[in-house]
Design a protein around this motif. Structure first.
Motif, PDB file in Angstrom:
ATOM      1  N   LEU A  16     -20.757 -44.691  19.750  1.00  0.00           N
ATOM      2  CA  LEU A  16     -20.187 -43.687  20.650  1.00  0.00           C
ATOM      3  C   LEU A  16     -20.644 -43.966  22.076  1.00  0.00           C
ATOM      4  N   ASP A  17     -19.697 -44.074  22.981  1.00  0.00           N
ATOM      5  CA  ASP A  17     -19.981 -44.268  24.398  1.00  0.00           C
ATOM      6  C   ASP A  17     -19.454 -43.036  25.113  1.00  0.00           C
ATOM      7  N   ALA A  18     -20.351 -42.087  25.383  1.00  0.00           N
ATOM      8  CA  ALA A  18     -19.935 -40.790  25.913  1.00  0.00           C
ATOM      9  C   ALA A  18     -19.811 -40.846  27.431  1.00  0.00           C
ATOM     10  N   LYS A  19     -18.589 -41.077  27.896  1.00  0.00           N
ATOM     11  CA  LYS A  19     -18.332 -41.030  29.334  1.00  0.00           C
ATOM     12  C   LYS A  19     -18.305 -39.581  29.810  1.00  0.00           C
ATOM     13  N   ASP A  20     -18.078 -38.655  28.857  1.00  0.00           N
ATOM     14  CA  ASP A  20     -18.099 -37.219  29.131  1.00  0.00           C
ATOM     15  C   ASP A  20     -18.732 -36.548  27.916  1.00  0.00           C
ATOM     16  N   ASN A  21     -19.041 -35.258  28.024  1.00  0.00           N
ATOM     17  CA  ASN A  21     -19.625 -34.542  26.891  1.00  0.00           C
ATOM     18  C   ASN A  21     -18.659 -34.552  25.713  1.00  0.00           C
ATOM     19  N   LEU A  22     -19.155 -34.903  24.534  1.00  0.00           N
ATOM     20  CA  LEU A  22     -18.315 -34.903  23.337  1.00  0.00           C
ATOM     21  C   LEU A  22     -18.239 -33.494  22.768  1.00  0.00           C
ATOM     22  N   PRO A  23     -17.209 -33.186  21.947  1.00  0.00           N
ATOM     23  CA  PRO A  23     -17.031 -31.828  21.438  1.00  0.00           C
ATOM     24  C   PRO A  23     -18.242 -31.335  20.641  1.00  0.00           C
ATOM     25  N   LEU A  24     -18.451 -30.025  20.690  1.00  0.00           N
ATOM     26  CA  LEU A  24     -19.487 -29.369  19.886  1.00  0.00           C
ATOM     27  C   LEU A  24     -18.939 -29.250  18.468  1.00  0.00           C
ATOM     28  N   ALA A  25     -19.625 -29.873  17.509  1.00  0.00           N
ATOM     29  CA  ALA A  25     -19.079 -29.967  16.159  1.00  0.00           C
ATOM     30  C   ALA A  25     -20.154 -29.717  15.107  1.00  0.00           C
ATOM     31  N   VAL A  26     -19.674 -29.541  13.876  1.00  0.00           N
ATOM     32  CA  VAL A  26     -20.532 -29.311  12.713  1.00  0.00           C
ATOM     33  C   VAL A  26     -20.088 -30.275  11.625  1.00  0.00           C
ATOM     34  N   ILE A  61     -17.518 -17.318  22.316  1.00  0.00           N
ATOM     35  CA  ILE A  61     -16.390 -18.233  22.469  1.00  0.00           C
ATOM     36  C   ILE A  61     -15.311 -17.599  23.348  1.00  0.00           C
ATOM     37  N   SER A  62     -15.022 -16.314  23.113  1.00  0.00           N
ATOM     38  CA  SER A  62     -13.984 -15.639  23.904  1.00  0.00           C
ATOM     39  C   SER A  62     -14.382 -15.508  25.367  1.00  0.00           C
ATOM     40  N   GLN A  63     -15.689 -15.423  25.634  1.00  0.00           N
ATOM     41  CA  GLN A  63     -16.181 -15.288  27.017  1.00  0.00           C
ATOM     42  C   GLN A  63     -16.625 -16.628  27.605  1.00  0.00           C
ATOM     43  N   ASN A  64     -16.362 -17.717  26.874  1.00  0.00           N
ATOM     44  CA  ASN A  64     -16.759 -19.063  27.308  1.00  0.00           C
ATOM     45  C   ASN A  64     -18.259 -19.113  27.607  1.00  0.00           C
ATOM     46  N   TYR A 108     -16.113 -30.287  11.674  1.00  0.00           N
ATOM     47  CA  TYR A 108     -15.392 -29.157  12.255  1.00  0.00           C
ATOM     48  C   TYR A 108     -15.798 -29.013  13.713  1.00  0.00           C
ATOM     49  N   ILE A 109     -14.802 -28.905  14.589  1.00  0.00           N
ATOM     50  CA  ILE A 109     -15.072 -28.713  16.008  1.00  0.00           C
ATOM     51  C   ILE A 109     -15.172 -27.219  16.290  1.00  0.00           C
ATOM     52  N   LEU A 110     -16.262 -26.841  16.971  1.00  0.00           N
ATOM     53  CA  LEU A 110     -16.461 -25.444  17.346  1.00  0.00           C
ATOM     54  C   LEU A 110     -15.986 -25.188  18.772  1.00  0.00           C
ATOM     55  N   SER A 111     -16.147 -26.171  19.638  1.00  0.00           N
ATOM     56  CA  SER A 111     -15.684 -26.031  21.017  1.00  0.00           C
ATOM     57  C   SER A 111     -15.463 -27.409  21.625  1.00  0.00           C
ATOM     58  N   ASP A 112     -14.416 -27.507  22.438  1.00  0.00           N
ATOM     59  CA  ASP A 112     -14.154 -28.746  23.179  1.00  0.00           C
ATOM     60  C   ASP A 112     -14.132 -28.452  24.674  1.00  0.00           C
ATOM     61  N   TYR A 113     -14.972 -27.509  25.099  1.00  0.00           N
ATOM     62  CA  TYR A 113     -15.149 -27.201  26.520  1.00  0.00           C
ATOM     63  C   TYR A 113     -13.848 -26.713  27.176  1.00  0.00           C
ATOM     64  N   GLY A 114     -12.908 -26.243  26.374  1.00  0.00           N
ATOM     65  CA  GLY A 114     -11.649 -25.758  26.931  1.00  0.00           C
ATOM     66  C   GLY A 114     -10.720 -26.850  27.414  1.00  0.00           C
ATOM     67  N   ARG A 115     -11.027 -28.109  27.061  1.00  0.00           N
ATOM     68  CA  ARG A 115     -10.180 -29.218  27.520  1.00  0.00           C
ATOM     69  C   ARG A 115      -8.810 -29.172  26.837  1.00  0.00           C
ATOM     70  N   THR A 116      -7.842 -29.780  27.481  1.00  0.00           N
ATOM     71  CA  THR A 116      -6.486 -29.806  26.944  1.00  0.00           C
ATOM     72  C   THR A 116      -6.017 -31.247  26.792  1.00  0.00           C
ATOM     73  N   ASP A 117      -4.963 -31.420  25.961  1.00  0.00           N
ATOM     74  CA  ASP A 117      -4.393 -32.752  25.794  1.00  0.00           C
ATOM     75  C   ASP A 117      -3.400 -33.026  26.927  1.00  0.00           C
ATOM     76  N   LEU A 118      -2.663 -34.146  26.820  1.00  0.00           N
ATOM     77  CA  LEU A 118      -1.738 -34.529  27.889  1.00  0.00           C
ATOM     78  C   LEU A 118      -0.615 -33.522  28.076  1.00  0.00           C
ATOM     79  N   ASN A 119      -0.358 -32.723  27.025  1.00  0.00           N
ATOM     80  CA  ASN A 119       0.691 -31.711  27.115  1.00  0.00           C
ATOM     81  C   ASN A 119       0.144 -30.354  27.557  1.00  0.00           C
ATOM     82  N   GLY A 120      -1.135 -30.316  27.911  1.00  0.00           N
ATOM     83  CA  GLY A 120      -1.727 -29.054  28.357  1.00  0.00           C
ATOM     84  C   GLY A 120      -2.127 -28.133  27.228  1.00  0.00           C
ATOM     85  N   GLN A 121      -2.120 -28.642  25.984  1.00  0.00           N
ATOM     86  CA  GLN A 121      -2.463 -27.818  24.826  1.00  0.00           C
ATOM     87  C   GLN A 121      -3.937 -27.991  24.466  1.00  0.00           C
TER      88      GLN A 121
END
Length: 200
Positions: A16-26, A61-64, A108-121
């Motif tokens: 893993l080469d983390a150029k940015d923070n990787l998702p919070l996972a379990v 999670i709801s309050q980030n 299982y991903i718990l949070s991905d820092y609110g990031r979105t894909d190329l479609n904004g999802q």
């Protein structure tokens, strides 16, 4: 141990080469992380700072505000960290590491820092299913290698992972490996080495 040669290969080793923070996972199985390189000030998330419950997780999670309840672990090159099943974890920005785990584990991903894909999802996260596999207690002590042994050829640090033995060897000479029960995977992390065997 012995592995069924007809079954899927039971282990994986990821770089893993983390150029940015990787998702919070379990993960549902234990894993080992070897920090190959880490920028100054780099850290990873390892569990929570205090005991949580489902309500607080949902609220945070709801309050980030989930990340302020996470335990941040400073890391440096050469660290080996065992992440028990069910612990939340995330590799932070500026870290290159090896992850050793089992192919039958579920993640299982718990949070991905609110990031979105190329479609904004945003990624769809099944929080309830994730929480069923998550340890909500405060993080325990970090598990470092079980022991470090001094040999004529250098040092060996041992770390256990279920039926798998992981050794970090700092080689200053020649060593022999004799394993008749199973396979051996070798990774040269720095420097150079020559591997010789009976047929070549």
């Amino acid at each position: 141990g012995h592995f069924d040669t007809q079954a899927p290969f039971p282990l994986f080793i990821k770089v893993l080469d983390a150029k940015d923070n990787l998702p919070l996972a379990v993960c549902t199985r234990d894993r080992l992380i070897y920090i190959a390189e880490a920028e100054e000030g780099a850290n990873m998330i390892f569990g929570f700072t205090h005991n949580l419950n489902d309500y607080e997780i949902h609220r945070r999670i709801s309050q980030n505000a989930l990340f302020s309840a996470c335990n941040y672990l400073p890391v440096k090159s050469g660290d080996i960290i065992k992440i028990p099943a069910g612990y939340v974890s995330a590799v932070g920005k500026g870290i290159i590491c090896y992850e050793i785990g089992f192919t039958d584990a579920e993640n299982y991903i718990l949070s991905d820092y609110g990031r979105t894909d190329l479609n904004g999802q945003r990624k769809i996260i099944n929080i309830d299913k994730t929480l069923k596999n998550t340890y909500l207690g405060a993080a325990g002590n970090i598990t470092k290698p079980d022991d470090t042994f001094l040999y004529p050829f250098g040092t060996v640090s041992e770390a256990g992972l279920d039926e798998v033995s992981v050794s970090l060897v700092r080689l200053a000479g020649s060593m022999g490996i004799n394993e008749e029960q199973s396979f051996v995977s070798l990774i040269v992390l720095s420097g150079s080495a020559m591997l010789s065997y009976p047929s070549g």
